[in-house]
Design a protein around this motif. Sequence first.
Motif, PDB file in Angstrom:
ATOM      1  N   GLU A 672      24.410-100.967 -25.987  1.00 61.32           N
ATOM      2  CA  GLU A 672      24.423 -99.534 -25.746  1.00 61.32           C
ATOM      3  C   GLU A 672      23.145 -98.861 -26.231  1.00 61.32           C
ATOM      4  OE1 GLU A 672      28.004 -98.767 -27.801  1.00 61.32           O
ATOM      5  OE2 GLU A 672      29.298 -99.203 -26.079  1.00 61.32           O
ATOM      6  N   GLU A 673      22.482 -99.454 -27.237  1.00 64.14           N
ATOM      7  CA  GLU A 673      21.262 -98.852 -27.763  1.00 64.14           C
ATOM      8  C   GLU A 673      20.091 -98.990 -26.789  1.00 64.14           C
ATOM      9  OE1 GLU A 673      23.734-100.068 -31.286  1.00 64.14           O
ATOM     10  OE2 GLU A 673      23.212-100.869 -29.321  1.00 64.14           O
ATOM     11  N   THR A 674      20.002-100.118 -26.105  1.00 66.11           N
ATOM     12  CA  THR A 674      18.859-100.379 -25.226  1.00 66.11           C
ATOM     13  C   THR A 674      19.199-100.262 -23.748  1.00 66.11           C
ATOM     14  OG1 THR A 674      19.303-102.760 -25.122  1.00 66.11           O
ATOM     15  CG2 THR A 674      17.930-101.971 -26.949  1.00 66.11           C
ATOM     16  N   GLY A 675      20.483-100.290 -23.419  1.00 62.18           N
ATOM     17  CA  GLY A 675      20.873-100.269 -22.016  1.00 62.18           C
ATOM     18  C   GLY A 675      20.789-101.619 -21.333  1.00 62.18           C
ATOM     19  N   LEU A 676      20.370-102.641 -22.075  1.00 63.56           N
ATOM     20  CA  LEU A 676      20.246-103.977 -21.515  1.00 63.56           C
ATOM     21  C   LEU A 676      21.568-104.732 -21.632  1.00 63.56           C
ATOM     22  CD1 LEU A 676      16.779-104.946 -23.067  1.00 63.56           C
ATOM     23  CD2 LEU A 676      17.225-104.019 -20.767  1.00 63.56           C
ATOM     24  N   THR A 677      21.667-105.832 -20.906  1.00 64.42           N
ATOM     25  CA  THR A 677      22.845-106.699 -21.011  1.00 64.42           C
ATOM     26  C   THR A 677      22.415-108.099 -21.406  1.00 64.42           C
ATOM     27  OG1 THR A 677      22.749-107.293 -18.660  1.00 64.42           O
ATOM     28  CG2 THR A 677      24.132-105.403 -19.276  1.00 64.42           C
ATOM     29  N   HIS A 678      23.295-108.787 -22.110  1.00 64.39           N
ATOM     30  CA  HIS A 678      23.078-110.184 -22.476  1.00 64.39           C
ATOM     31  C   HIS A 678      24.155-111.027 -21.798  1.00 64.39           C
ATOM     32  CE1 HIS A 678      19.970-109.603 -25.541  1.00 64.39           C
ATOM     33  NE2 HIS A 678      20.648-108.539 -25.938  1.00 64.39           N
ATOM     34  N   GLU A 679      23.740-112.158 -21.286  1.00 70.17           N
ATOM     35  CA  GLU A 679      24.684-113.083 -20.655  1.00 70.17           C
ATOM     36  C   GLU A 679      25.146-114.112 -21.681  1.00 70.17           C
ATOM     37  OE1 GLU A 679      23.756-116.666 -17.860  1.00 70.17           O
ATOM     38  OE2 GLU A 679      23.979-114.902 -16.570  1.00 70.17           O
ATOM     39  N   ALA A 680      26.449-114.249 -21.838  1.00 74.05           N
ATOM     40  CA  ALA A 680      27.027-115.238 -22.751  1.00 74.05           C
ATOM     41  C   ALA A 680      27.882-116.200 -21.938  1.00 74.05           C
ATOM     42  CB  ALA A 680      27.871-114.556 -23.822  1.00 74.05           C
ATOM     43  N   VAL A 681      27.654-117.488 -22.135  1.00 74.57           N
ATOM     44  CA  VAL A 681      28.295-118.511 -21.313  1.00 74.57           C
ATOM     45  C   VAL A 681      29.069-119.472 -22.200  1.00 74.57           C
ATOM     46  CG1 VAL A 681      27.900-120.399 -19.683  1.00 74.57           C
ATOM     47  CG2 VAL A 681      26.498-118.350 -19.559  1.00 74.57           C
ATOM     48  N   ALA A 682      30.259-119.855 -21.750  1.00 70.19           N
ATOM     49  CA  ALA A 682      31.059-120.896 -22.410  1.00 70.19           C
ATOM     50  C   ALA A 682      31.372-121.959 -21.371  1.00 70.19           C
ATOM     51  CB  ALA A 682      32.346-120.320 -22.981  1.00 70.19           C
ATOM     52  N   PHE A 683      30.881-123.164 -21.589  1.00 68.62           N
ATOM     53  CA  PHE A 683      31.130-124.260 -20.662  1.00 68.62           C
ATOM     54  C   PHE A 683      32.436-124.969 -21.051  1.00 68.62           C
ATOM     55  CE2 PHE A 683      26.469-123.774 -20.517  1.00 68.62           C
ATOM     56  CZ  PHE A 683      26.333-123.504 -19.163  1.00 68.62           C
ATOM     57  N   PHE A 684      33.236-125.297 -20.048  1.00 70.83           N
ATOM     58  CA  PHE A 684      34.536-125.949 -20.249  1.00 70.83           C
ATOM     59  C   PHE A 684      35.348-125.157 -21.268  1.00 70.83           C
ATOM     60  CE2 PHE A 684      31.488-129.236 -19.011  1.00 70.83           C
ATOM     61  CZ  PHE A 684      32.083-129.692 -17.840  1.00 70.83           C
ATOM     62  N   ALA A 685      35.499-123.873 -20.987  1.00 72.60           N
ATOM     63  CA  ALA A 685      36.134-122.945 -21.917  1.00 72.60           C
ATOM     64  C   ALA A 685      37.612-123.266 -22.109  1.00 72.60           C
ATOM     65  CB  ALA A 685      35.976-121.518 -21.408  1.00 72.60           C
ATOM     66  N   LYS A 686      38.057-123.085 -23.360  1.00 73.87           N
ATOM     67  CA  LYS A 686      39.456-123.283 -23.724  1.00 73.87           C
ATOM     68  C   LYS A 686      39.901-122.140 -24.622  1.00 73.87           C
ATOM     69  CE  LYS A 686      39.014-128.333 -23.652  1.00 73.87           C
ATOM     70  NZ  LYS A 686      39.050-129.570 -24.461  1.00 73.87           N
ATOM     71  N   GLY A 687      41.198-122.114 -24.912  1.00 73.03           N
ATOM     72  CA  GLY A 687      41.744-121.196 -25.900  1.00 73.03           C
ATOM     73  C   GLY A 687      41.515-119.744 -25.552  1.00 73.03           C
ATOM     74  N   ARG A 688      41.119-118.943 -26.570  1.00 67.78           N
ATOM     75  CA  ARG A 688      40.994-117.496 -26.402  1.00 67.78           C
ATOM     76  C   ARG A 688      39.993-117.126 -25.326  1.00 67.78           C
ATOM     77  NH1 ARG A 688      41.967-116.958 -32.293  1.00 67.78           N
ATOM     78  NH2 ARG A 688      39.860-117.709 -32.616  1.00 67.78           N
ATOM     79  N   ILE A 689      38.883-117.869 -25.239  1.00 69.37           N
ATOM     80  CA  ILE A 689      37.872-117.527 -24.240  1.00 69.37           C
ATOM     81  C   ILE A 689      38.438-117.690 -22.836  1.00 69.37           C
ATOM     82  CG2 ILE A 689      35.612-118.141 -23.319  1.00 69.37           C
ATOM     83  CD1 ILE A 689      34.792-119.017 -26.103  1.00 69.37           C
ATOM     84  N   ALA A 690      39.137-118.802 -22.606  1.00 68.27           N
ATOM     85  CA  ALA A 690      39.723-119.036 -21.285  1.00 68.27           C
ATOM     86  C   ALA A 690      40.760-117.969 -20.952  1.00 68.27           C
ATOM     87  CB  ALA A 690      40.341-120.430 -21.231  1.00 68.27           C
ATOM     88  N   ARG A 691      41.590-117.597 -21.933  1.00 68.25           N
ATOM     89  CA  ARG A 691      42.605-116.577 -21.676  1.00 68.25           C
ATOM     90  C   ARG A 691      41.971-115.224 -21.392  1.00 68.25           C
ATOM     91  NH1 ARG A 691      45.021-119.227 -26.040  1.00 68.25           N
ATOM     92  NH2 ARG A 691      44.511-117.542 -27.480  1.00 68.25           N
ATOM     93  N   ALA A 692      40.896-114.912 -22.123  1.00 63.20           N
ATOM     94  CA  ALA A 692      40.236-113.626 -21.924  1.00 63.20           C
ATOM     95  C   ALA A 692      39.679-113.510 -20.508  1.00 63.20           C
ATOM     96  CB  ALA A 692      39.116-113.450 -22.950  1.00 63.20           C
ATOM     97  N   ALA A 693      39.148-114.616 -19.986  1.00 61.77           N
ATOM     98  CA  ALA A 693      38.590-114.595 -18.639  1.00 61.77           C
ATOM     99  C   ALA A 693      39.655-114.287 -17.598  1.00 61.77           C
ATOM    100  CB  ALA A 693      37.925-115.929 -18.326  1.00 61.77           C
ATOM    101  N   ASP A 694      40.892-114.629 -17.881  1.00 60.28           N
ATOM    102  CA  ASP A 694      41.980-114.419 -16.926  1.00 60.28           C
ATOM    103  C   ASP A 694      42.686-113.076 -17.120  1.00 60.28           C
ATOM    104  OD1 ASP A 694      41.499-116.966 -15.904  1.00 60.28           O
ATOM    105  OD2 ASP A 694      42.892-117.905 -17.316  1.00 60.28           O
ATOM    106  N   GLN A 695      42.563-112.491 -18.317  1.00 54.89           N
ATOM    107  CA  GLN A 695      43.405-111.339 -18.637  1.00 54.89           C
ATOM    108  C   GLN A 695      42.644-110.058 -18.956  1.00 54.89           C
ATOM    109  OE1 GLN A 695      45.729-112.715 -21.941  1.00 54.89           O
ATOM    110  NE2 GLN A 695      46.562-114.473 -20.843  1.00 54.89           N
ATOM    111  N   VAL A 696      41.367-110.168 -19.333  1.00 55.93           N
ATOM    112  CA  VAL A 696      40.645-109.012 -19.858  1.00 55.93           C
ATOM    113  C   VAL A 696      39.844-108.326 -18.759  1.00 55.93           C
ATOM    114  CG1 VAL A 696      38.898-108.261 -21.497  1.00 55.93           C
ATOM    115  CG2 VAL A 696      40.535-110.020 -22.148  1.00 55.93           C
ATOM    116  N   ALA A 697      39.928-107.019 -18.729  1.00 54.57           N
ATOM    117  CA  ALA A 697      39.145-106.243 -17.777  1.00 54.57           C
ATOM    118  C   ALA A 697      37.819-105.838 -18.410  1.00 54.57           C
ATOM    119  CB  ALA A 697      39.928-105.008 -17.358  1.00 54.57           C
ATOM    120  N   GLY A 698      36.871-105.475 -17.566  1.00 60.22           N
ATOM    121  CA  GLY A 698      35.592-105.005 -18.059  1.00 60.22           C
ATOM    122  C   GLY A 698      35.757-103.762 -18.920  1.00 60.22           C
ATOM    123  N   GLY A 699      34.894-103.601 -19.919  1.00 58.94           N
ATOM    124  CA  GLY A 699      34.974-102.475 -20.825  1.00 58.94           C
ATOM    125  C   GLY A 699      35.665-102.780 -22.131  1.00 58.94           C
TER     126      GLY A 699
END
Length: 729
Positions: A672-699
């Motif tokens: 929010e300070e710079t207006g830029l975005t960072h890309e974060a990647v998880a390969f072969f995601a499991k657990g909380r990360i995998a669930r978040a990808a299926d359930q969490v909306a942007g924002g």
Amino acid sequence: MRAISQGPFSFLTERRPDAARILVEGLFISGRIAGEDPYMRVQHFVTDAFLDDPLGRKCTLLRLSHFSHDLKVAADVRYVPYPPVMLLRNDLDMPARLRIDIHECKECIIFIYFVRRKLAADNLTEYARLHVPEYTKDARKHPDPDPRPRYNESHMFPLYEPLPTKLRTALAAHDDLTAALLARRGITDKDAAARFLSPSYNDHLHDPLTMTDMPKAAQRLAAAIRDREHIAVWSDYDCDGIPGGVLLHDFLKKADADFENYIPHRHLEGYGVNVSGIESLAMRGTKLIVTVDSGITDHEAVARANELGMTVIVTDHHLPGETLPDAFAVVNPNAREWEPYPFKGLCGAGVAWKLVCAALVSERSLRERVPDGWEKWLLDMVGLATIADMVPLTGENRVLATYGLLVLRKSPRLGLQKLLRTMRVEQRTMTEDDVGFMLAPRVNAASRMGDPRDAFRLFTTEDQAEADALTKLLEKHNRERKAHAGAITRAARAKLKEKEVVRDVIVLGDPAWRPALLGLVANGIADEYERPVFLWGREENNTLKGSVRSADVVHALELMQAARSAFVDFGGHAASGGFTIKDDRVFDLERLLNDAFATLPKPGTDDTFVPHADAELTLPEISFALLRKLERLAPFGQENPKPVFFVREARLTSISRFGKGAEHVKAELACEETGLTHEAVAFFAKGRIARAADQVAGGARANILIHLERNAFSRKKPLRLRLLDLKLV
């Protein structure tokens, strides 16, 4: 919050006559656990802890014993003014695999001591809430106007403690982050830091001739080269033995020796030096056998070689049995308790390269054929093996891995160059990640799915057409490996779902499963279920073999030793191992291993297995300059892990799956300070990360753990974040 007025929590015994019986409140947990985290336990709560209340009185929580399923708690408290928060002592965090079993909708109360960042709500159960009263130092004059409980629902990850003043002074030449990272790697003074940050080929490698049996092994090898005796190099079929065989091939070819390379077939011959192979080498006139990454326990095969008039030099790095084989020389830094060689962590190819260096020193006439310094070109294979075999990347291995990567980036090997292009890996910038996750699996796939000599030939060929054909073959083997491993994983999960109870040690098998792939599958299941996993299948020669992964819950080798009656043969170390079992013992294997597991010590409740963050970062602080600073500590690997960073309440503009099977996850983090975005990647995601990808909306906002790494696939965004864990706020 619930007042404790009855049940096991009401027994507050009084040690002093003037002590008043009181009611104690603690942490209220509503347990509704997601399917991927069904086993959460807490043990060993506060013993003899002291707490100052805001009014200056002392209160003592004498003992909260094992916080097990019956939740029996006994305490001796003199005064508690209103609901305090008593967190675990600083040295008693709770790894996920040691948490209390909280079933859906069950409630319980946890006593905690001293609120601090190291303990998070998620350390208890996924939907826990921390009660944090806002005490002030001057509470007597300015009492809290609202004594009702407050909740801190921010999910935090544990952070390391700041460095002690004495240690920070010793590393004063470095910034705070670098000093902290060095200290966590056991580097506590200026000279050690210089050696670590600037590994030197000339200054930091040990004399190979100080290794036991190395002088006579080097002289015997040099004599065999000089006298044109037929030499056989017997190397293992994995990504340690094959590179070791390649470097001896290159050396012997350069020295104009009479030699051949022998690599046993994984499925037909099995691991190690075997009698039938020895006899075939004798028939071809072999006079000297040099083993690579094998031989230390192959007494019968070495004895047979002696009977047939051959000399055997064993070079290995594995632990020996009760006695050493009767070889002419046994060159292995781990073979003897009294070994004078100062570094014990070399891989098999590293020991073989040391033999080459010793031979060049022992027989100066070899320098007429092998130019001074030429042996440095062999470090590409040493670096490949050192990284792939997951030996500690400290000490001498740090030098070998560092220079190995430098040579790999310049290596003229035709097959290597073609394989890297096929994998879309830029040779001049390749990293230890490219070696560990891209190159090594393809080398290992050759033996798992076909013939290990295909990988050996790829690294030694000078023919364009052959290099192209072998590259395609290794790619084909790697695709088959993934497909077969995926099928076994699905079958194993189906078997687990059929079980009414998943026991402390998981044992699964099927005669149709290929043993060479079971280590990969066992690793994934062990991570998912957080317990040791034994998987077995049938080899082509009809023997039943398998792999074990410990999930850091117990020492794998010690577990097999405690159940040795179940096995024909076994070996390994703390994290993993392999075994052979008779057909009629398969049905008893689960019972025997679980009985043995019950007798062994388990990791305590310290935070050995808790993933700590090295530092907290804000998104504006993440930069390429920071990445370059971190890369001074590379190459990363065993005992030199990549730094882990905690980012608090990052805003996820999007989170989605990608990949052929949608097995990977990508999140966009907005700064929010710079207006830029960072890309974060998880390969072969499991657990909380995998669930978040299926359930969490942007924002949504989340606390995250990340690595920083280079992004070789984007010139516009050369910095990428590797997403390690995610907890929604």
